[in-house]
Design a protein around this motif. Structure first.
Motif, PDB file in Angstrom:
ATOM      1  N   LYS A   1     -11.671   5.582   1.363  1.00  0.00           N
ATOM      2  CA  LYS A   1     -10.339   6.201   1.422  1.00  0.00           C
ATOM      3  C   LYS A   1      -9.238   5.147   1.589  1.00  0.00           C
ATOM      4  CE  LYS A   1     -11.555  10.856   2.914  1.00  0.00           C
ATOM      5  NZ  LYS A   1     -11.370  11.921   3.919  1.00  0.00           N
ATOM      6  N   THR A   2      -9.532   4.109   2.353  1.00  0.00           N
ATOM      7  CA  THR A   2      -8.553   3.028   2.541  1.00  0.00           C
ATOM      8  C   THR A   2      -8.273   2.324   1.215  1.00  0.00           C
ATOM      9  OG1 THR A   2      -9.346   2.673   4.807  1.00  0.00           O
ATOM     10  CG2 THR A   2      -8.018   0.927   3.837  1.00  0.00           C
ATOM     11  N   ILE A   3      -9.337   1.991   0.483  1.00  0.00           N
ATOM     12  CA  ILE A   3      -9.184   1.346  -0.831  1.00  0.00           C
ATOM     13  C   ILE A   3      -8.455   2.268  -1.804  1.00  0.00           C
ATOM     14  CG2 ILE A   3     -10.444   0.494  -2.859  1.00  0.00           C
ATOM     15  CD1 ILE A   3     -12.608  -0.496  -0.930  1.00  0.00           C
ATOM     16  N   LEU A   4      -8.804   3.560  -1.759  1.00  0.00           N
ATOM     17  CA  LEU A   4      -8.171   4.542  -2.647  1.00  0.00           C
ATOM     18  C   LEU A   4      -6.670   4.626  -2.371  1.00  0.00           C
ATOM     19  CD1 LEU A   4      -8.658   6.695  -4.849  1.00  0.00           C
ATOM     20  CD2 LEU A   4      -8.998   8.372  -3.010  1.00  0.00           C
ATOM     21  N   ARG A   5      -6.284   4.613  -1.097  1.00  0.00           N
ATOM     22  CA  ARG A   5      -4.859   4.668  -0.741  1.00  0.00           C
ATOM     23  C   ARG A   5      -4.120   3.438  -1.268  1.00  0.00           C
ATOM     24  NH1 ARG A   5      -6.453   6.901   4.306  1.00  0.00           N
ATOM     25  NH2 ARG A   5      -6.534   4.812   5.224  1.00  0.00           N
ATOM     26  N   ILE A   6      -4.742   2.276  -1.110  1.00  0.00           N
ATOM     27  CA  ILE A   6      -4.102   1.036  -1.567  1.00  0.00           C
ATOM     28  C   ILE A   6      -3.945   1.030  -3.086  1.00  0.00           C
ATOM     29  CG2 ILE A   6      -4.376  -1.475  -1.777  1.00  0.00           C
ATOM     30  CD1 ILE A   6      -5.766  -1.444   0.949  1.00  0.00           C
ATOM     31  N   VAL A   7      -5.028   1.352  -3.787  1.00  0.00           N
ATOM     32  CA  VAL A   7      -5.011   1.326  -5.264  1.00  0.00           C
ATOM     33  C   VAL A   7      -3.986   2.312  -5.816  1.00  0.00           C
ATOM     34  CG1 VAL A   7      -6.350   1.814  -7.349  1.00  0.00           C
ATOM     35  CG2 VAL A   7      -7.387   0.511  -5.486  1.00  0.00           C
ATOM     36  N   LEU A   8      -4.020   3.561  -5.314  1.00  0.00           N
ATOM     37  CA  LEU A   8      -3.083   4.578  -5.811  1.00  0.00           C
ATOM     38  C   LEU A   8      -1.641   4.238  -5.441  1.00  0.00           C
ATOM     39  CD1 LEU A   8      -5.015   7.937  -5.161  1.00  0.00           C
ATOM     40  CD2 LEU A   8      -4.624   6.774  -7.340  1.00  0.00           C
ATOM     41  N   SER A   9      -1.445   3.710  -4.236  1.00  0.00           N
ATOM     42  CA  SER A   9      -0.090   3.330  -3.809  1.00  0.00           C
ATOM     43  C   SER A   9       0.476   2.248  -4.710  1.00  0.00           C
ATOM     44  CB  SER A   9      -0.111   2.840  -2.352  1.00  0.00           C
ATOM     45  OG  SER A   9      -0.462   3.872  -1.476  1.00  0.00           O
ATOM     46  N   VAL A  10      -0.356   1.248  -5.035  1.00  0.00           N
ATOM     47  CA  VAL A  10       0.097   0.134  -5.880  1.00  0.00           C
ATOM     48  C   VAL A  10       0.333   0.602  -7.319  1.00  0.00           C
ATOM     49  CG1 VAL A  10      -0.541  -2.094  -6.879  1.00  0.00           C
ATOM     50  CG2 VAL A  10      -0.994  -1.647  -4.467  1.00  0.00           C
ATOM     51  N   VAL A  11      -0.663   1.276  -7.894  1.00  0.00           N
ATOM     52  CA  VAL A  11      -0.588   1.670  -9.316  1.00  0.00           C
ATOM     53  C   VAL A  11       0.490   2.729  -9.552  1.00  0.00           C
ATOM     54  CG1 VAL A  11      -1.838   2.710 -11.247  1.00  0.00           C
ATOM     55  CG2 VAL A  11      -2.997   1.066  -9.753  1.00  0.00           C
ATOM     56  N   LEU A  12       0.396   3.854  -8.827  1.00  0.00           N
ATOM     57  CA  LEU A  12       1.373   4.933  -9.019  1.00  0.00           C
ATOM     58  C   LEU A  12       2.763   4.515  -8.539  1.00  0.00           C
ATOM     59  CD1 LEU A  12      -0.725   8.067  -7.941  1.00  0.00           C
ATOM     60  CD2 LEU A  12      -0.341   7.152 -10.236  1.00  0.00           C
ATOM     61  N   GLY A  13       2.794   3.728  -7.468  1.00  0.00           N
ATOM     62  CA  GLY A  13       4.080   3.241  -6.949  1.00  0.00           C
ATOM     63  C   GLY A  13       4.798   2.377  -7.969  1.00  0.00           C
ATOM     64  N   MET A  14       4.055   1.462  -8.611  1.00  0.00           N
ATOM     65  CA  MET A  14       4.656   0.591  -9.626  1.00  0.00           C
ATOM     66  C   MET A  14       5.129   1.385 -10.839  1.00  0.00           C
ATOM     67  SD  MET A  14       2.120  -2.734  -9.615  1.00  0.00           S
ATOM     68  CE  MET A  14       2.823  -3.364 -11.135  1.00  0.00           C
ATOM     69  N   ILE A  15       4.317   2.358 -11.257  1.00  0.00           N
ATOM     70  CA  ILE A  15       4.697   3.186 -12.414  1.00  0.00           C
ATOM     71  C   ILE A  15       5.998   3.933 -12.126  1.00  0.00           C
ATOM     72  CG2 ILE A  15       4.067   5.216 -13.794  1.00  0.00           C
ATOM     73  CD1 ILE A  15       1.123   4.290 -13.513  1.00  0.00           C
ATOM     74  N   LEU A  16       6.079   4.540 -10.934  1.00  0.00           N
ATOM     75  CA  LEU A  16       7.284   5.287 -10.571  1.00  0.00           C
ATOM     76  C   LEU A  16       8.482   4.363 -10.432  1.00  0.00           C
ATOM     77  CD1 LEU A  16       8.661   7.929  -9.743  1.00  0.00           C
ATOM     78  CD2 LEU A  16       7.948   7.481  -7.384  1.00  0.00           C
ATOM     79  N   TYR A  17       8.284   3.218  -9.786  1.00  0.00           N
ATOM     80  CA  TYR A  17       9.391   2.284  -9.565  1.00  0.00           C
ATOM     81  C   TYR A  17       9.986   1.801 -10.889  1.00  0.00           C
ATOM     82  CZ  TYR A  17      11.877  -2.033  -8.496  1.00  0.00           C
ATOM     83  OH  TYR A  17      12.832  -3.020  -8.433  1.00  0.00           O
ATOM     84  N   PHE A  18       9.124   1.301 -11.773  1.00  0.00           N
ATOM     85  CA  PHE A  18       9.630   0.773 -13.047  1.00  0.00           C
ATOM     86  C   PHE A  18      10.191   1.884 -13.935  1.00  0.00           C
ATOM     87  CE2 PHE A  18       6.636  -2.810 -12.043  1.00  0.00           C
ATOM     88  CZ  PHE A  18       7.635  -3.752 -11.879  1.00  0.00           C
ATOM     89  N   SER A  19       9.626   3.091 -13.827  1.00  0.00           N
ATOM     90  CA  SER A  19      10.166   4.237 -14.577  1.00  0.00           C
ATOM     91  C   SER A  19      11.578   4.567 -14.099  1.00  0.00           C
ATOM     92  CB  SER A  19       9.264   5.461 -14.407  1.00  0.00           C
ATOM     93  OG  SER A  19       7.981   5.227 -14.939  1.00  0.00           O
ATOM     94  N   CYS A  20      11.768   4.524 -12.795  1.00  0.00           N
ATOM     95  CA  CYS A  20      13.093   4.806 -12.218  1.00  0.00           C
ATOM     96  C   CYS A  20      14.121   3.753 -12.634  1.00  0.00           C
ATOM     97  CB  CYS A  20      13.011   4.865 -10.695  1.00  0.00           C
ATOM     98  SG  CYS A  20      12.220   6.350 -10.053  1.00  0.00           S
ATOM     99  N   THR A  21      13.712   2.485 -12.621  1.00  0.00           N
ATOM    100  CA  THR A  21      14.656   1.427 -13.021  1.00  0.00           C
ATOM    101  C   THR A  21      15.062   1.576 -14.491  1.00  0.00           C
ATOM    102  OG1 THR A  21      12.803  -0.080 -13.511  1.00  0.00           O
ATOM    103  CG2 THR A  21      13.838  -0.259 -11.336  1.00  0.00           C
ATOM    104  N   ILE A  22      14.115   2.024 -15.314  1.00  0.00           N
ATOM    105  CA  ILE A  22      14.417   2.246 -16.745  1.00  0.00           C
ATOM    106  C   ILE A  22      15.343   3.446 -16.914  1.00  0.00           C
ATOM    107  CG2 ILE A  22      13.422   2.873 -18.983  1.00  0.00           C
ATOM    108  CD1 ILE A  22      10.889   1.289 -18.060  1.00  0.00           C
ATOM    109  N   LEU A  23      15.032   4.548 -16.201  1.00  0.00           N
ATOM    110  CA  LEU A  23      15.862   5.756 -16.291  1.00  0.00           C
ATOM    111  C   LEU A  23      17.277   5.511 -15.771  1.00  0.00           C
ATOM    112  CD1 LEU A  23      13.287   8.466 -15.127  1.00  0.00           C
ATOM    113  CD2 LEU A  23      14.263   8.223 -17.417  1.00  0.00           C
ATOM    114  N   LEU A  24      17.381   4.685 -14.734  1.00  0.00           N
ATOM    115  CA  LEU A  24      18.693   4.372 -14.162  1.00  0.00           C
ATOM    116  C   LEU A  24      19.417   3.277 -14.958  1.00  0.00           C
ATOM    117  CD1 LEU A  24      17.784   4.394 -10.351  1.00  0.00           C
ATOM    118  CD2 LEU A  24      19.183   6.080 -11.561  1.00  0.00           C
ATOM    119  N   LYS A  25      18.747   2.810 -16.026  1.00  0.00           N
ATOM    120  CA  LYS A  25      19.309   1.793 -16.920  1.00  0.00           C
ATOM    121  C   LYS A  25      19.660   0.498 -16.191  1.00  0.00           C
ATOM    122  CE  LYS A  25      21.087   5.198 -20.206  1.00  0.00           C
ATOM    123  NZ  LYS A  25      22.270   5.746 -20.902  1.00  0.00           N
ATOM    124  N   ASN A  26      18.691   0.033 -15.381  1.00  0.00           N
ATOM    125  CA  ASN A  26      18.870  -1.261 -14.728  1.00  0.00           C
ATOM    126  C   ASN A  26      18.880  -2.354 -15.798  1.00  0.00           C
ATOM    127  OD1 ASN A  26      17.242  -3.815 -13.535  1.00  0.00           O
ATOM    128  ND2 ASN A  26      18.564  -2.941 -11.976  1.00  0.00           N
TER     129      ASN A  26
END
Length: 311
Positions: free
Chosen positions: A272-297
């Protein structure tokens, strides 16, 4: 190691050392302030370890040391890479006195640094407990040790933004053959960290020490931006505040997602610890970069366009 490559360039090496040589004198003159500047991190860490020695039954020292080393590895990989990439180009542009291109490179470098380090800082702060558990928790390093070390890492993570700026701008000053300014700023950093460490450790205990280091890094990073912008006006532009706001909003969205994941995937088992880290990193990065693109950074859009052109 470098001699074969130098030979291929058509140069021959002949040993010689003349203290009267102008080049040697210039190198020594530039090197002494640089050496003094490199004392900042070690001295600040020594101060923190000394102040932590009597806290948490001595465990605070280990917590500070383990978290600090991990913090340097994480933030250093990106910061050192970026600063080493721009250093030769800045040196060449300085020699050519090309102020326009110097402004452009420094502006882009600081924005790229913030684009990647801000989400890194948020992510590490939020999953610091899981990171420490995976890396260190075994043998005599107990769950209590994990808690102490993760708290320290959380507060160190706050200062990643300042550290990134300092590393990039230090190289910029050196490229312009100005080693005295970073030296003076370094002395200020040591004194400021000492003042904050002594003050915050009384209020917050051992966690006040990494927080003091982070506050110092951020203040010194901002100070360096102000100084270099006065030295070369135009490095900081009016639209940069908007770009920074877009990055912060994107990082906040990523942070909220990580908090949700931590509350959904409960439990301290290894899987569960590894799963939290992997999902946090992968999904977090996808959401972050998607937001920067949508906000036209602008920085993000330019980065994507550059990648497409290279393909």
């Amino acid at each position: 190691m470098q001699l074969p490559a130098v030979k291929k360039k058509g140069f021959k090496y002949k040993f010689g050392f003349d203290f009267k040589d102008d080049g040697i004198r210039k190198v020594v003159k530039l090197a002494i302030p640089i050496l003094i500047s490199t004392w900042v991190q070690p001295i600040n860490n020594l101060v923190n370890l000394r102040l932590a020695s009597g806290l948490e039954n001595g465990e605070a020292v280990s917590a500070i040391e383990y978290s600090y080393n991990l913090y340097l590895i994480i933030v250093g990989v990106f910061s050192y890479t970026l600063s080493n990439i721009i250093f030769p180009e800045l040196s060449k542009l300085t020699a050519d006195n090309n102020q326009t291109e110097i402004k452009k490179i420094l502006n882009n470098s600081t924005k790229i640094s913030l684009l990647f380090i801000i989400p890194m800082s948020v992510g590490i702060a939020l999953i610091s407990d899981d990171i420490i558990k995976i890396i260190y928790e075994r043998g005599e390093f107990t769950a209590h040790s994990t808690m102490l070390t993760s708290q320290a890492l959380l507060y160190y993570a706050i200062g990643m933004i300042g550290y990134g700026l300092m590393e990039v701008l230090n190289k910029a000053f050196y490229a312009m053959q100005d080693s005295k300014t970073p030296m003076k700023i370094s002395i200020v950093a040591i004194l400021l960290n000492l003042l904050l460490s002594v003050s915050l450790v009384r209020v917050m205990g051992y966690t006040g020490l990494p927080l003091a280091a982070s506050i110092t890094s951020i203040i010194i990073g901002i100070l360096m931006v102000i100084i270099i912008n006065k030295k070369i006006p135009g490095i900081v532009e009016k639209d940069d505040a908007k770009e920074l706001a877009k990055i912060l909003i994107s990082a906040m969205a990523m942070g909220l997602l990580i908090i949700v994941l931590k509350n959904v995937i409960l439990g301290n088992t290894l899987i569960k610890t590894i799963l939290r880290i992997v999902l946090s990193v992968v999904l977090g990065m996808i959401l972050y970069f998607s937001c920067t693109i949508l906000l036209k950074n602008q920085t993000m859009n330019e980065y994507i366009s550059k990648i497409k052109k290279e393909r």
